[in-house]
Motif scaffolding. Structure first.
Motif, short mmCIF file in Angstrom:
data_model
loop_
_atom_site.label_atom_id
_atom_site.label_comp_id
_atom_site.label_asym_id
_atom_site.label_seq_id
_atom_site.Cartn_x
_atom_site.Cartn_y
_atom_site.Cartn_z
N ILE A 171 0.82 -1.21 0.00
CA ILE A 171 0.00 0.00 0.00
C ILE A 171 0.85 1.27 0.00
O ILE A 171 0.37 2.34 -0.34
N HIS A 172 2.15 1.15 0.36
CA HIS A 172 2.99 2.34 0.37
C HIS A 172 3.27 2.85 -1.05
O HIS A 172 3.74 3.98 -1.22
N LYS A 219 0.92 16.06 5.73
CA LYS A 219 -0.38 15.68 6.28
C LYS A 219 -1.15 14.80 5.30
O LYS A 219 -1.21 15.08 4.11
N LEU A 220 -1.72 13.73 5.82
CA LEU A 220 -2.52 12.83 4.99
C LEU A 220 -3.91 13.43 4.80
O LEU A 220 -4.62 13.72 5.76
N VAL A 221 -4.30 13.59 3.54
CA VAL A 221 -5.63 14.12 3.22
C VAL A 221 -6.30 13.17 2.24
O VAL A 221 -5.80 12.96 1.13
N TYR A 222 -7.42 12.58 2.67
CA TYR A 222 -8.18 11.70 1.79
C TYR A 222 -9.16 12.53 0.96
O TYR A 222 -9.64 13.59 1.41
N TYR A 243 -2.98 2.48 6.78
CA TYR A 243 -2.46 3.40 5.77
C TYR A 243 -1.89 4.67 6.40
O TYR A 243 -0.80 5.12 6.01
N PRO A 244 -2.57 5.31 7.36
CA PRO A 244 -1.97 6.49 8.00
C PRO A 244 -0.63 6.19 8.67
O PRO A 244 0.29 7.02 8.62
N ARG A 245 -0.50 5.01 9.29
CA ARG A 245 0.76 4.64 9.92
C ARG A 245 1.87 4.52 8.87
O ARG A 245 2.99 5.00 9.06
#
Length: 735
Positions: free
Chosen positions: A407-408, A477-480, A465-467
C-alpha cells in the motif's frame, strides 16, 4: 376426452419422427461420455469412490450432476433445435397443420417430446454415474460403500427438480427454433445465453435467467432446508415456460410477426400475458423475511444417537455462559428459554462432541439437526427456524476484507478509490444474499453484518495506511478525498448494538491504541488509563474495559503483574456480572500458570487408543491444538512438523491435539495419517470440556508441559515465529 386423446396422438406422432434424426445418438453419447471417461480413468489409477460417508449416494449423484450440468443444458438445447430443424427441412410444419387435430396439440406435442428426451438424458447420466460408483467401489474393495442404503426417492426427486429447471430455457429455445429456420442460429443463441448465465451466476447476479436455473438446482440436492418440493428458481422456470410457449404459439399459429402482434386483440393478449408474468415473477422472486416466534426455544436431533450424551447446552459465544441446559432423550431435544429477553447475537450449542455456532435472539425458534452432510463430504449441523437465513449467511458468506499489495506504493487518492470500491462490492454481496429457499435475513441483521464487514476496511483506512504514510512521507499531512467519507462514517465508535461482537471491540481497541501511540497487545497501565478515561458512552467504556481486561488476563505471561493490573483496574468495571466473569477468568489463568499441574483429559490416538498427558510422563511435551477446518492451523503445520523432525528425542515429544468432532473425525483420520510420524496425533474426546479447562478460545494454540506434567507455558509463539524455537533450545540445553 377428445382433448386427452388428441394430445396422446400428437405425442405419439413425435415418437415416430425421431427415427433418423440422430437424437438418440446425441443423448447416448452426451450422457455416457463423462461417466465412461471418469470410470476408465479411476480404474487405471489408485483412486476409488468417496462413498464412505453416511450420505454417499446423495453426494455422488449431487456432485456428478453438478459436473454434468453444462453439457446437459447443451444436450437439451440440441434436442430442441434438432427436432424443429427436422420439421423445417421437410416442410413438416405445413404438413402437420393439415391433420384433423388442433394446432395447439401439435405445437405442445413437439415440446413435450423435447422435455421427455431431456429427462431421459439426465436420467441415463445419473444411472451411469451410480453404476460407475458401484463398479469403482467393488474394484477398489470399498466394502463400506455397499452398506449405505440407496435413497431412490431422494435421487429421483433431485433429478425431477433439475429437469423442471430446464423447462424455461427449453421453451425459449423452442420459440427461437420455430422462428429461425436454420440450425446454427438457434443453437448459437442458446450457447451464448448459457455462457452468459454462467458469468452472471459467478457474479451472484441474474438468478432470473432461465439458462442458469439448472445450475442453481444442481447445487442443492434437496429443495432447501426450509422444506417444500421445489426451489424458487424451479417455480420461475415453469413461469418462463408458460410465457415462452404462449409467445411461441402466437408466431406458430399466424406464421407472421405482423399478424401475431398487430391489432388491438393481439396487443391486449400480449399485454395481459406480460402483466400476468410480471406479477408471477414478483411473487416468486421477492425474498421472504421470516417472522419471529411466540417463544424463545431451541430443538433438534442427533442422527447418530449416542446414549452417553444426555444433555444439550446453549452457550453465549462471547462469555461462554450457559444460557439453556436441555435434556436429550433418544437423540431429540427441545428447550424453551424463559429468562430475561435473549439479546440477539452469536451463541454456541453443544451436544457431546457435536457443536454448532448460531445466531439467535428473543422470540426465535431454532432447530438443529446434526449428521447432515455437505457436498464436500464434511459433516455439519443443519440449522433451520426463524433465523435460517442469518445462520446460512454466517456459514457461507465470509467477509473478503480489503486487499492491496504494498500500500505504500499508492497515493491517498488511489488508495481511497481502491478501498472504497472493494468496500462497496462487499456491501453489495451482503445486500444481495438470500438462501436457496429465497429467504432473506432481517434488515437489522444485514445492517449489523455490513458494519462488521466494514471494520477491516476502516482499519486499513484509519490505522494501517496512516501509519504507513507517516513513515514514508514524514511531515506531510494525509488528506483523503471527500469520496472516502462514506466509508469513514459508516461505523461510529459508539455502536451500542455491536458491543457484543468481538470484532467491533477489537477494532475499538486498535483505534484507541493507534491514537494513543501504543503497540498492539501492550497490556499495561498506559493502555488501561486510555480506556478508563475515554469520553465515550459508559456502555462502550465498560465493554472496552471488559475486553481489555479479558485480553490482558489471556495474554499477559507474568502472573504477578497480571494480578496487580487486575486489582488496580477492576474497580472501574461497574457491571457486577462482568466483574464476576473476569474474576473467574483470572482464576482459570492462574491455574494454568507456569509450574501448575496440567489437568488430565481423555483423548484418542489414530489407532483408537485412549490417552492423556500421564502417558507421556518423563518427557517434555510440545502441544499443537488444531482442527482440520482451521486455516491458520494448516499454515503453521509444516513448521511444527519440521521442528518435530529436528528436535524429537527421548526427552522431547511433539503432540498434535485435534478438536475435530462429529463427522469431522473422518477428515481428521485421513489428514492426520499423512503427517509426520514423529508427531503423536490425538483427538480430544470432549472438545468443549477441554477448551474450557484450558481457557482456549481460538486456535491454533501451542503449549509446553514439563516431564512432571506441569505447565511451562500455555501460549507459545506460533512455529512460524523464530521465538518458538527458543523454547525448544532451552529444553534441549536443559534450561
Amino acid at each position: 376426452m377428445n382433448f386427452i386423446r388428441n394430445n396422446i396422438k400428437a405425442y405419439k406422432a413425435e415418437w415416430i419422427k425421431l427415427k433418423g434424426t440422430g437424437i438418440w445418438w446425441i443423448i447416448g453419447i452426451g450422457s455416457a461420455l463423462v461417466p465412461v471417461v471418469s470410470t476408465a480413468f479411476s480404474l487405471t489409477s489408485s483412486s476409488g469412490t468417496s462413498g464412505t460417508a453416511p450420505r454417499a449416494w446423495q453426494d455422488i449423484v449431487g456432485t456428478g450432476v453438478g459436473n454434468f450440468i453444462f453439457l446437459y443444458v447443451l444436450i437439451s438445447i440440441l434436442i430442441v433445435v434438432r427436432l424443429c430443424q427436422t420439421e423445417h427441412n421437410s416442410q413438416g410444419w405445413k404438413l402437420i397443420e393439415t391433420q384433423p387435430i388442433h394446432r395447439m396439440h401439435l405445437y405442445l406435442g413437439k415440446f413435450k417430446m423435447a422435455t421427455t428426451l431431456s429427462f431421459l438424458s439426465l436420467l441415463l447420466y445419473v444411472l451411469l454415474t451410480m453404476i460407475s460408483a458401484a463398479v469403482l467401489a467393488f474394484v477398489h474393495g470399498d466394502k463400506d460403500f455397499f452398506t449405505h442404503p440407496l435413497p431412490i426417492g431422494e435421487i429421483f426427486l433431485f433429478v425431477i427438480r433439475v429437469w423442471i429447471a430446464t423447462w424455461g430455457l427449453m421453451a425459449l429455445q423452442y420459440f427461437v427454433s420455430i422462428w429461425l429456420t436454420n440450425f446454427v442460429g438457434p443453437f448459437m443463441i442458446g450457447f451464448v445465453l448459457l455462457v452468459a448465465a454462467g458469468i452472471t451466476s459467478a457474479l451472484q447476479m441474474g438468478e432470473w435467467n432461465p439458462y442458469g436455473s439448472p445450475g442453481l438446482s444442481s447445487q442443492n440436492f434437496k429443495p432447501g432446508i426450509a422444506g417444500g418440493w421445489l426451489m424458487h428458481n424451479e417455480i420461475l422456470s415453469m413461469a418462463w415456460m408458460l410465457l415462452w410457449l404462449w409467445i411461441g404459439y402466437q408466431y406458430y399459429y399466424y406464421r407472421s410477426w405482423k399478424e401475431a402482434v398487430v391489432g388491438w386483440p393481439q396487443i391486449f393478449k400480449i399485454g395481459t400475458a406480460a402483466i400476468v408474468f410480471a406479477i408471477a415473477f414478483y411473487f416468486i422472486e421477492t425474498p421472504v423475511v421470516q417472522l419471529r416466534h411466540t417463544r424463545t426455544m431451541i430443538s433438534g436431533e442427533l442422527n447418530e444417537y449416542d446414549s452417553s450424551i444426555t444433555r444439550v447446552t446453549l452457550f453465549s459465544k462471547e462469555s461462554m455462559d450457559t444460557v439453556l441446559d436441555i435434556p436429550l432423550e433418544k437423540g431429540s431435544f427441545r428447550g424453551v428459554y424463559e429468562g430475561t429477553p435473549l439479546k440477539a447475537g452469536n451463541y454456541v450449542v453443544v451436544a457431546g462432541n457435536n457443536g454448532a455456532d448460531l445466531f439467535m435472539g428473543d422470540q426465535d425458534s431454532i432447530n438443529i439437526r446434526w449428521g447432515a452432510k455437505g457436498m464436500m463430504g464434511r459433516g455439519q449441523a443443519t440449522i433451520t427456524g426463524t433465523r435460517q437465513a442469518e445462520n446460512a449467511m454466517n456459514q457461507s458468506l465470509r467477509s473478503q476484507g480489503f486487499y492491496m499489495n504494498a500500500i505504500h506504493n499508492y497515493k491517498p487518492d488511489v488508495f481511497a478509490d481502491m478501498v472504497l470500491g472493494q468496500w462497496q462490492d462487499e456491501m453489495k454481496r451482503i445486500e444481495r444474499f438470500k438462501t436457496p429457499d429465497n429467504i432473506r435475513p432481517s434488515e437489522d441483521f444485514i445492517s449489523m453484518k455490513k458494519k462488521l464487514a466494514t471494520l477491516s476496511y476502516l482499519e486499513k483506512a484509519k490505522i494501517d495506511y496512516p501509519r504507513m504514510y507517516a513513515m514514508y512521507y514524514p511531515g506531510i499531512k494525509l488528506v483523503y478525498p471527500k469520496t472516502l467519507d462514506t466509508l469513514l462514517n459508516a461505523v461510529s465508535d459508539q455502536e451500542l448494538k455491536l458491543l457484543g461482537n468481538t470484532e467491533y471491540l477489537d477494532y475499538l481497541e486498535k483505534e484507541l491504541r493507534y491514537s494513543g501511540k501504543l503497540r498492539e497487545l501492550q497490556y499495561d497501565s498506559s493502555y488501561f488509563d486510555l480506556v478508563v478515561n475515554t469520553n465515550r458512552p459508559v456502555e462502550v467504556r465498560n465493554a472496552m474495559l471488559f475486553h481489555a481486561m479479558k485480553g490482558m488476563i489471556s495474554n499477559y505471561g507474568d502472573s504477578v503483574k497480571r494480578n496487580d493490573l487486575f486489582n488496580k483496574y477492576i474497580g472501574f468495571e461497574k457491571n457486577p456480572e462482568m466483574v464476576s466473569k473476569l474474576g473467574k477468568r483470572l482464576a482459570l489463568e492462574n491455574s494454568l500458570a507456569k509450574g501448575m499441574p496440567a489437568p488430565l483429559f481423555e483423548s484418542e490416538s489414530l489407532a483408537g487408543k485412549k490417552m492423556n498427558w500421564a502417558d507421556f510422563k518423563g518427557k517434555y511435551l510440545v502441544i499443537d491444538v488444531w482442527a482440520t477446518w482451521c486455516g491458520p492451523c494448516r499454515e503453521e503445520d509444516p513448521f511444527f512438523q519440521r521442528y518435530a523432525e529436528m528436535y524429537s528425542n527421548d526427552k522431547l515429544a511433539f503432540v498434535a491435539l485435534s478438536i475435530d468432532d462429529g463427522l469431522e473425525k473422518f477428515s481428521w483420520q485421513m489428514e492426520a495419517g499423512n503427517k509426520s510420524k514423529l508427531v503423536v496425533q490425538l483427538r480430544a474426546a470432549d472438545k468443549m470440556a477441554f477448551m474450557r479447562t484450558y481457557g482456549i478460545e481460538s486456535i491454533p494454540r501451542y503449549m509446553l508441559i514439563d516431564p512432571e506434567g506441569r505447565f511451562v507455558v500455555t501460549s507459545m509463539p506460533r512455529p512460524s515465529d523464530r521465538l518458538f524455537e527458543d523454547y525448544l533450545l532451552r529444553v534441549k540445553e536443559g534450561k
